[in-house]
Design an enzyme around this catalytic site. Structure first.
Site, mmCIF file in Angstrom:
data_model
loop_
_atom_site.group_PDB
_atom_site.id
_atom_site.type_symbol
_atom_site.label_atom_id
_atom_site.label_comp_id
_atom_site.label_asym_id
_atom_site.label_seq_id
_atom_site.Cartn_x
_atom_site.Cartn_y
_atom_site.Cartn_z
ATOM 1 N N LYS A 173 22.823 13.413 57.643
ATOM 2 C CA LYS A 173 24.019 14.250 57.872
ATOM 3 C C LYS A 173 25.194 13.442 57.347
ATOM 4 C CE LYS A 173 27.312 15.082 59.878
ATOM 5 N NZ LYS A 173 28.626 15.032 59.185
ATOM 6 N N GLU A 176 31.360 15.245 55.795
ATOM 7 C CA GLU A 176 31.732 16.528 55.186
ATOM 8 C C GLU A 176 32.904 16.365 54.213
ATOM 9 O OE1 GLU A 176 32.044 15.405 58.237
ATOM 10 O OE2 GLU A 176 33.343 16.635 59.510
ATOM 11 N N CYS A 281 35.284 -0.801 56.231
ATOM 12 C CA CYS A 281 35.121 -1.395 57.564
ATOM 13 C C CYS A 281 35.144 -2.910 57.484
ATOM 14 C CB CYS A 281 33.832 -0.914 58.203
ATOM 15 S SG CYS A 281 32.397 -1.584 57.383
HETATM 16 P P1 NAD Z 1 34.077 9.441 61.637
HETATM 17 O O1 NAD Z 1 33.688 8.795 62.911
HETATM 18 O O2 NAD Z 1 35.221 10.400 61.664
HETATM 19 O O3 NAD Z 1 32.843 10.274 61.012
HETATM 20 C C1 NAD Z 1 31.582 9.693 60.845
HETATM 21 C C2 NAD Z 1 30.520 10.770 60.964
HETATM 22 O O4 NAD Z 1 30.584 11.344 62.269
HETATM 23 C C3 NAD Z 1 30.683 11.908 59.975
HETATM 24 O O5 NAD Z 1 29.424 12.282 59.481
HETATM 25 C C4 NAD Z 1 31.308 13.012 60.809
HETATM 26 O O6 NAD Z 1 30.942 14.294 60.373
HETATM 27 C C5 NAD Z 1 30.761 12.755 62.201
HETATM 28 N N1 NAD Z 1 31.690 13.149 63.257
HETATM 29 C C6 NAD Z 1 33.050 13.127 63.207
HETATM 30 N N2 NAD Z 1 33.564 13.564 64.369
HETATM 31 C C7 NAD Z 1 32.523 13.859 65.181
HETATM 32 C C8 NAD Z 1 32.426 14.359 66.513
HETATM 33 N N3 NAD Z 1 33.498 14.623 67.249
HETATM 34 N N4 NAD Z 1 31.193 14.533 67.031
HETATM 35 C C9 NAD Z 1 30.089 14.271 66.312
HETATM 36 N N5 NAD Z 1 30.139 13.805 65.037
HETATM 37 C C10 NAD Z 1 31.336 13.603 64.475
HETATM 38 O O7 NAD Z 1 34.337 8.273 60.577
HETATM 39 P P2 NAD Z 1 34.901 8.388 59.104
HETATM 40 O O8 NAD Z 1 36.360 8.688 59.170
HETATM 41 O O9 NAD Z 1 34.043 9.233 58.261
HETATM 42 O O10 NAD Z 1 34.687 6.879 58.584
HETATM 43 C C11 NAD Z 1 35.606 5.849 58.810
HETATM 44 C C12 NAD Z 1 35.222 4.999 59.998
HETATM 45 O O11 NAD Z 1 33.910 4.452 59.791
HETATM 46 C C13 NAD Z 1 36.108 3.788 60.182
HETATM 47 O O12 NAD Z 1 36.357 3.615 61.552
HETATM 48 C C14 NAD Z 1 35.295 2.632 59.637
HETATM 49 O O13 NAD Z 1 35.622 1.368 60.156
HETATM 50 C C15 NAD Z 1 33.932 3.046 60.038
HETATM 51 N N6 NAD Z 1 32.910 2.379 59.245
HETATM 52 C C16 NAD Z 1 32.147 1.424 59.865
HETATM 53 C C17 NAD Z 1 31.183 0.739 59.154
HETATM 54 C C18 NAD Z 1 30.327 -0.299 59.815
HETATM 55 O O14 NAD Z 1 29.293 -0.665 59.262
HETATM 56 N N7 NAD Z 1 30.703 -0.794 60.979
HETATM 57 C C19 NAD Z 1 30.980 1.024 57.797
HETATM 58 C C20 NAD Z 1 31.765 2.010 57.197
HETATM 59 C C21 NAD Z 1 32.721 2.687 57.943
#
Ligand code: NAD
Length: 499
Positions: A173, A176, A281
């Site tokens: 998944k 989006e 990240c």
């Molecule tokens: P996000 O948490 O908004 O989204 C990540 C995933 O979760 C997406 O697939 C999204 O569709 C889903 N999602 C979003 N809201 C949701 C909800 N309420 N309920 C269920 N699923 C939901 O993150 P993002 O903005 O796509 O990515 C950026 C974040 O990811 C930053 O905080 C970054 O630090 C982190 N990140 C961490 C790592 C790591 O390895 N620690 C690596 C890359 C990115």
């Protein structure tokens, strides 16, 4: 308008939920596609089909599965430019950086070619009289990967590679915001020989995620994204009896000791702070110079470098240092945090608030910002900004500097710049953070080590890629075997007399 559906049973299919999300070109601000948002019913059907396909895939000789990985490496290299273009168009990162996104994912697929060795298990000959004992690593069945927008090739490949090479079927998944690249990865897997149904790419939002978390067939959930969602997914997945590893946000500190090579430290900070517009990240978002004099020298070196950064669309190729951020909402959030920093008393040494790019006025570009004299009580220190904003916190001593990094809620990555081996060694040993750089600003481990943060940057107990990934996607079964003796006695020609 381009419509992006799902990848189910080896085909692109349209969504049936009637719900879609806009996919932007962040450089122009235009909507360039619409992506389907799956319903629970669509998810459940895709999972049921994956479960059927997994049976033969999981039973296959691991070397044959490894050959699919081998071919996938070739295809990823063949299509590197196409994949990178799809990433840049939807994510906004520069073209060379998008190629790096594919490259760091591809390296994990290379590692997965070694799956037969990693899955070999353990054997004890004669654990008792005539008894052998062996442990097998078996696939879990159907597993899920939920991935963020900022690495649309690398992180899906980190999830898919070990999961598939171990014999599982995977529901991916992706974010989006930039769904095109993950769909292309699924097509390449098919071309590499992956049987249909073993990898399903289901686009969607919270509804699709919740359908994964509540589906009884799915055995494990690997997530990467922001910390609140990581914690939510970890709690709900584990409450439903699933294995889960969820990686979250970050606030990575780089400590600059008085003896550091200041030009090297400034170059490293600019690349690690502003590369990919800070949407990594492992970006460095806090510089911690030790001592006032070190801080003054550092700021003096940083300002001209930051002011010289070139911001622009990916179509400019190598001529830009970073592109736009992913959405208008992300841009507004970054600028709101910058305002809060000013209001709370930090010194805005490089002010990118008025940045605008001719011809791209509607794009989501954010200029580079540098704050000095940030303190731990400020929102810009506590919050992950995920934009081109670097904060400087001046520390009076090494102990104060390491204490800052240790007290922060996040623990993804950190770095120390110094010529003093004793300080570097002490730092690496004591710091409560998962990935540490010594004169290396973004210490992302290579594919055969593991990647994972501590504290509120990671939930669960195994890391991504490397040997941990194979442990996460398999479970151990231990067999104790005793075979009756007798066959060695030879043929019997007479009925045995009554004993
Ligand atoms: P996000 O948490 O908004 O989204 C990540 C995933 O979760 C997406 O697939 C999204 O569709 C889903 N999602 C979003 N809201 C949701 C909800 N309420 N309920 C269920 N699923 C939901 O993150 P993002 O903005 O796509 O990515 C950026 C974040 O990811 C930053 O905080 C970054 O630090 C982190 N990140 C961490 C790592 C790591 O390895 N620690 C690596 C890359 C990115």
């Amino acid at each position: 308008m381009q419509q992006i559906g799902h990848w189910i049973d080896g085909k692109r299919v349209a969504g049936t939920s009637g719900r879609t999300a806009d996919v932007y070109n962040p450089a122009t601000g235009e909507v360039q596609a619409q992506v389907a948002l799956a319903s629970k019913a669509e998810m459940d059907a895709a999972v049921a089909s994956a479960a059927k396909a997994q049976k033969a895939w999981g039973a296959m000789n691991p070397q044959r599965r490894a050959r699919v990985m081998m071919e996938l490496v070739r295809l990823l290299n063949r299509d590197m430019d196409k994949l990178a273009e799809a990433i840049s168009r939807e994510h906004g990162k520069t073209f060379p950086d998008a190629k790096g996104d594919v490259q760091r994912g591809l390296e994990v697929i290379e590692f997965c070619i070694g799956a037969p060795h990693l899955l070999k298990g353990e054997f004890t000959d004669s654990a008792g009289p005539g008894i052998d004992m062996y442990s097998m690593r078996q696939p879990l069945g159907v597993v899920a990967g939920i991935t963020p927008f900022n690495f649309p090739a690398m992180i899906p490949l980190w999830k898919m590679g070990p999961a598939l090479a171990s014999g599982n079927a995977m529901i991916l998944k992706p974010s989006e915001r930039d769904p095109s690249c993950p769909m292309m990865l699924a097509e390449l897997c098919q071309e590499a020989g992956l049987p249909d149904g073993v990898l399903q790419v289901i686009n969607g939002d919270k509804e699709a995620v919740d359908a994964i978390l509540d589906n009884d067939t799915i055995q494990a959930v690997g997530f990467v994204g922001s910390t609140p969602i990581a914690q939510y997914i970890y709690s709900r997945a584990t409450a439903n009896g699933k294995r889960s590893q969820c990686f979250g946000g970050a606030k990575n500190h780089m400590i600059i000791m008085p003896d550091a090579d200041m030009d090297q430290a400034a170059d490293a900070l600019v690349g690690a702070g502003y590369g990919a517009a800070g949407e990594r990240c492992m970006a460095i978002s806090v510089a911690v110079p030790v001592g006032e004099e070190t801080a003054d020298r550092l700021i003096e070196k940083l300002v001209p470098r930051i002011e010289a950064l070139k911001v622009g669309p990916y179509t400019a190729g190598n001529d830009v240092d970073f592109g736009p951020v992913v959405t208008a909402a992300a841009k507004a959030n970054i600028l709101r945090l910058v305002e809060s920093g000013v209001a709370q008393g930090a010194e805005l040494v490089v002010d990118g608030r008025d940045f605008s790019l001719q011809g791209y006025e509607n794009g989501f570009f954010v200029g580079a910002h540098l704050f000095d004299r940030v303190t731990p009580d400020m929102d810009i220190y506590k919050t992950e900004i995920f934009g081109p904003v670097l904060s400087t916190v001046r520390a009076a001593s090494y102990e104060e500097a390491i204490g800052l990094a240790m007290d922060h809620e996040y623990g993804n990555g950190t770095a120390i710049f110094t010529r003093d081996g004793d300080a570097a060694r002490d730092f690496a040993n004591r710091i409560n953070i998962g990935m540490v750089g010594i004169n290396v600003p973004i210490p992302v481990p290579l594919a055969y080590h593991t990647f994972g943060g501590w504290k509120r940057s990671g939930f669960g107990d195994l890391n991504q890629h490397g040997p941990d990934a194979f442990r996460f996607y398999t479970r151990t079964k231990t067999v104790t075997a005793r075979w009756p003796s007798g066959i060695k006695e030879g043929a019997a020609f007479n009925f045995k007399a009554m004993e």
